[in-house]
Motif scaffolding. Structure first.
Motif, PDB file in Angstrom:
ATOM      1  N   GLY A  50       0.824  -1.202   0.000  1.00  0.00           N
ATOM      2  CA  GLY A  50       0.000   0.000   0.000  1.00  0.00           C
ATOM      3  C   GLY A  50       0.858   1.252   0.000  1.00  0.00           C
ATOM      4  O   GLY A  50       2.092   1.196   0.108  1.00  0.00           O
ATOM      5  N   LYS A  51       0.197   2.388  -0.101  1.00  0.00           N
ATOM      6  CA  LYS A  51       0.894   3.668  -0.249  1.00  0.00           C
ATOM      7  C   LYS A  51       1.924   3.927   0.853  1.00  0.00           C
ATOM      8  O   LYS A  51       3.023   4.408   0.597  1.00  0.00           O
ATOM      9  CB  LYS A  51      -0.135   4.804  -0.278  1.00  0.00           C
ATOM     10  CG  LYS A  51       0.449   6.147  -0.659  1.00  0.00           C
ATOM     11  CD  LYS A  51      -0.634   7.195  -0.805  1.00  0.00           C
ATOM     12  CE  LYS A  51      -0.025   8.542  -1.181  1.00  0.00           C
ATOM     13  NZ  LYS A  51      -1.063   9.594  -1.295  1.00  0.00           N
ATOM     14  N   ASN A  52       1.554   3.630   2.078  1.00  0.00           N
ATOM     15  CA  ASN A  52       2.456   3.923   3.204  1.00  0.00           C
ATOM     16  C   ASN A  52       3.098   2.675   3.791  1.00  0.00           C
ATOM     17  O   ASN A  52       3.616   2.698   4.904  1.00  0.00           O
ATOM     18  CB  ASN A  52       1.699   4.681   4.291  1.00  0.00           C
ATOM     19  CG  ASN A  52       1.200   6.023   3.814  1.00  0.00           C
ATOM     20  OD1 ASN A  52       1.961   6.792   3.215  1.00  0.00           O
ATOM     21  ND2 ASN A  52      -0.072   6.318   4.052  1.00  0.00           N
ATOM     22  N   GLN A  53       3.053   1.592   3.048  1.00  0.00           N
ATOM     23  CA  GLN A  53       3.643   0.342   3.538  1.00  0.00           C
ATOM     24  C   GLN A  53       5.056   0.161   3.006  1.00  0.00           C
ATOM     25  O   GLN A  53       5.360   0.564   1.875  1.00  0.00           O
ATOM     26  CB  GLN A  53       2.784  -0.849   3.100  1.00  0.00           C
ATOM     27  CG  GLN A  53       1.429  -0.903   3.766  1.00  0.00           C
ATOM     28  CD  GLN A  53       0.555  -1.995   3.181  1.00  0.00           C
ATOM     29  OE1 GLN A  53       0.812  -2.504   2.102  1.00  0.00           O
ATOM     30  NE2 GLN A  53      -0.498  -2.352   3.904  1.00  0.00           N
ATOM     31  N   GLN A 164       8.450   0.964  -5.781  1.00  0.00           N
ATOM     32  CA  GLN A 164       7.558   0.147  -6.616  1.00  0.00           C
ATOM     33  C   GLN A 164       7.239  -1.208  -5.971  1.00  0.00           C
ATOM     34  O   GLN A 164       6.545  -2.034  -6.564  1.00  0.00           O
ATOM     35  CB  GLN A 164       8.189  -0.082  -7.997  1.00  0.00           C
ATOM     36  CG  GLN A 164       8.200   1.144  -8.906  1.00  0.00           C
ATOM     37  CD  GLN A 164       9.210   2.182  -8.468  1.00  0.00           C
ATOM     38  OE1 GLN A 164      10.351   1.849  -8.154  1.00  0.00           O
ATOM     39  NE2 GLN A 164       8.807   3.443  -8.436  1.00  0.00           N
ATOM     40  N   GLY A 165       7.771  -1.441  -4.757  1.00  0.00           N
ATOM     41  CA  GLY A 165       7.502  -2.691  -4.063  1.00  0.00           C
ATOM     42  C   GLY A 165       8.409  -3.832  -4.489  1.00  0.00           C
ATOM     43  O   GLY A 165       8.077  -5.000  -4.283  1.00  0.00           O
ATOM     44  N   ASN A 166       9.559  -3.512  -5.078  1.00  0.00           N
ATOM     45  CA  ASN A 166      10.480  -4.547  -5.549  1.00  0.00           C
ATOM     46  C   ASN A 166      11.669  -4.696  -4.600  1.00  0.00           C
ATOM     47  O   ASN A 166      12.223  -3.703  -4.125  1.00  0.00           O
ATOM     48  CB  ASN A 166      11.008  -4.203  -6.942  1.00  0.00           C
ATOM     49  CG  ASN A 166       9.886  -4.120  -7.965  1.00  0.00           C
ATOM     50  OD1 ASN A 166       9.055  -5.014  -8.034  1.00  0.00           O
ATOM     51  ND2 ASN A 166       9.852  -3.049  -8.742  1.00  0.00           N
ATOM     52  N   LYS A 201      -3.222  -5.987   1.615  1.00  0.00           N
ATOM     53  CA  LYS A 201      -4.423  -6.583   1.011  1.00  0.00           C
ATOM     54  C   LYS A 201      -4.073  -7.325  -0.273  1.00  0.00           C
ATOM     55  O   LYS A 201      -3.122  -6.982  -0.965  1.00  0.00           O
ATOM     56  CB  LYS A 201      -5.453  -5.496   0.722  1.00  0.00           C
ATOM     57  CG  LYS A 201      -5.976  -4.813   1.982  1.00  0.00           C
ATOM     58  CD  LYS A 201      -6.927  -3.694   1.647  1.00  0.00           C
ATOM     59  CE  LYS A 201      -7.424  -3.008   2.926  1.00  0.00           C
ATOM     60  NZ  LYS A 201      -8.299  -1.852   2.639  1.00  0.00           N
ATOM     61  N   GLY A 202      -4.874  -8.342  -0.589  1.00  0.00           N
ATOM     62  CA  GLY A 202      -4.662  -9.083  -1.828  1.00  0.00           C
ATOM     63  C   GLY A 202      -3.425  -9.964  -1.767  1.00  0.00           C
ATOM     64  O   GLY A 202      -2.893 -10.257  -0.692  1.00  0.00           O
ATOM     65  N   ASP A 203      -2.977 -10.388  -2.934  1.00  0.00           N
ATOM     66  CA  ASP A 203      -1.774 -11.222  -3.009  1.00  0.00           C
ATOM     67  C   ASP A 203      -0.547 -10.360  -2.718  1.00  0.00           C
ATOM     68  O   ASP A 203      -0.203  -9.472  -3.497  1.00  0.00           O
ATOM     69  CB  ASP A 203      -1.640 -11.858  -4.401  1.00  0.00           C
ATOM     70  CG  ASP A 203      -2.693 -12.921  -4.636  1.00  0.00           C
ATOM     71  OD1 ASP A 203      -3.170 -13.489  -3.635  1.00  0.00           O
ATOM     72  OD2 ASP A 203      -3.038 -13.169  -5.800  1.00  0.00           O
ATOM     73  N   TYR A 204       0.097 -10.638  -1.610  1.00  0.00           N
ATOM     74  CA  TYR A 204       1.246  -9.832  -1.146  1.00  0.00           C
ATOM     75  C   TYR A 204       2.461 -10.043  -2.043  1.00  0.00           C
ATOM     76  O   TYR A 204       3.019  -9.102  -2.592  1.00  0.00           O
ATOM     77  CB  TYR A 204       1.514 -10.221   0.304  1.00  0.00           C
ATOM     78  CG  TYR A 204       2.817  -9.761   0.903  1.00  0.00           C
ATOM     79  CD1 TYR A 204       3.170  -8.426   0.945  1.00  0.00           C
ATOM     80  CD2 TYR A 204       3.683 -10.704   1.476  1.00  0.00           C
ATOM     81  CE1 TYR A 204       4.362  -8.016   1.531  1.00  0.00           C
ATOM     82  CE2 TYR A 204       4.866 -10.310   2.078  1.00  0.00           C
ATOM     83  CZ  TYR A 204       5.200  -8.964   2.100  1.00  0.00           C
ATOM     84  OH  TYR A 204       6.374  -8.564   2.676  1.00  0.00           O
TER      85      TYR A 204
END
Length: 226
Positions: A50-53, A164-166, A201-204
């Protein structure tokens, strides 16, 4: 992006669209390597955040593949002997702060006791750019400098997800047995899953792949290890 002939030839040796269990994926990485040096094997994980995760922490791989790290400890005079006896390459206060200010960076990782951070913080422009700034989140700002040095010399590494969560991190060398590289990859996957934000949320975990420095990526069926 254009790839060379050797890269394209290596793609023909396996199904690049398929996902493989961790060990098989690491075996393929070794089989398709074409560079004439001992390439680093890298793991790449894409996370849904998420945005702040964020996901950030340290881990020690079970199988080491890097040379011993030179550790610099920023500490007061009464703790210099303790740091050096524990295996630090350098330990001290103002003399090392001045050296770093002058551009000296002949160390791999820096540790600081909390009482030194007021002064060490002034080195942010130098250490921050190189990713060397001590940080309590990664265990490099601590009063237990012996434990920190021991873990770092064992090969403790930091991982963190980018915007980007990578997560990209070295997990071995192509000269290693694929099973040992796979053990490191599985350790990373387990650790990342353990650090899943409680409100994610969803597939992490979106995807996992491994590749050598020059070689193509191989998809990992990461659910095998969940």
């Amino acid at each position: 992006m254009k790839h060379g002939k050797k890269y394209l030839e290596s793609l023909k040796k396996y199904d690049a669209s398929a996902s493989y269990d961790v060990v098989k994926a690491c075996e393929i990485v070794k089989e398709v390597k074409f560079a004439n040096f001992d390439e680093t094997v890298e793991a790449h994980m894409s996370l849904r955040l998420g945005k702040n995760q964020t996901v950030r922490d340290t881990l020690v791989f079970p199988n080491q593949f890097k040379g011993e790290k030179k550790v610099l400890v920023f500490c007061k005079e009464d703790r210099i002997k303790e740091a050096l006896d524990a295996g630090a390459a350098f330990a001290g206060a103002s003399e090392y702060i001045d050296k770093v200010k002058g551009g000296w960076l002949d160390f791999d990782v820096a540790v600081a006791t909390p009482d030194m951070m007021k002064d060490v913080g002034r080195l942010g422009m130098v250490l921050g750019r190189k990713g060397l700034m001590p940080n309590p989140k990664t265990g490099t700002v601590t009063n237990d400098i012996v434990a920190a040095i021991n873990e770092l010399k064992k090969g403790r590494v930091e991982y963190r997800a980018d915007k980007q969560g990578n997560v990209h991190i070295a997990v071995g060398k192509t000269s290693m047995e694929p099973a040992k590289v796979a053990e490191n990859v599985q350790t990373l996957i387990n650790e990342i899953i353990r650090k899943k934000p409680s409100d994610a949320k969803g597939d992490y975990v979106q995807s996992v792949s491994v590749s050598s420095t020059m070689g193509p990526g191989v998809w990992v069926d990461y659910k095998e290890g969940e």
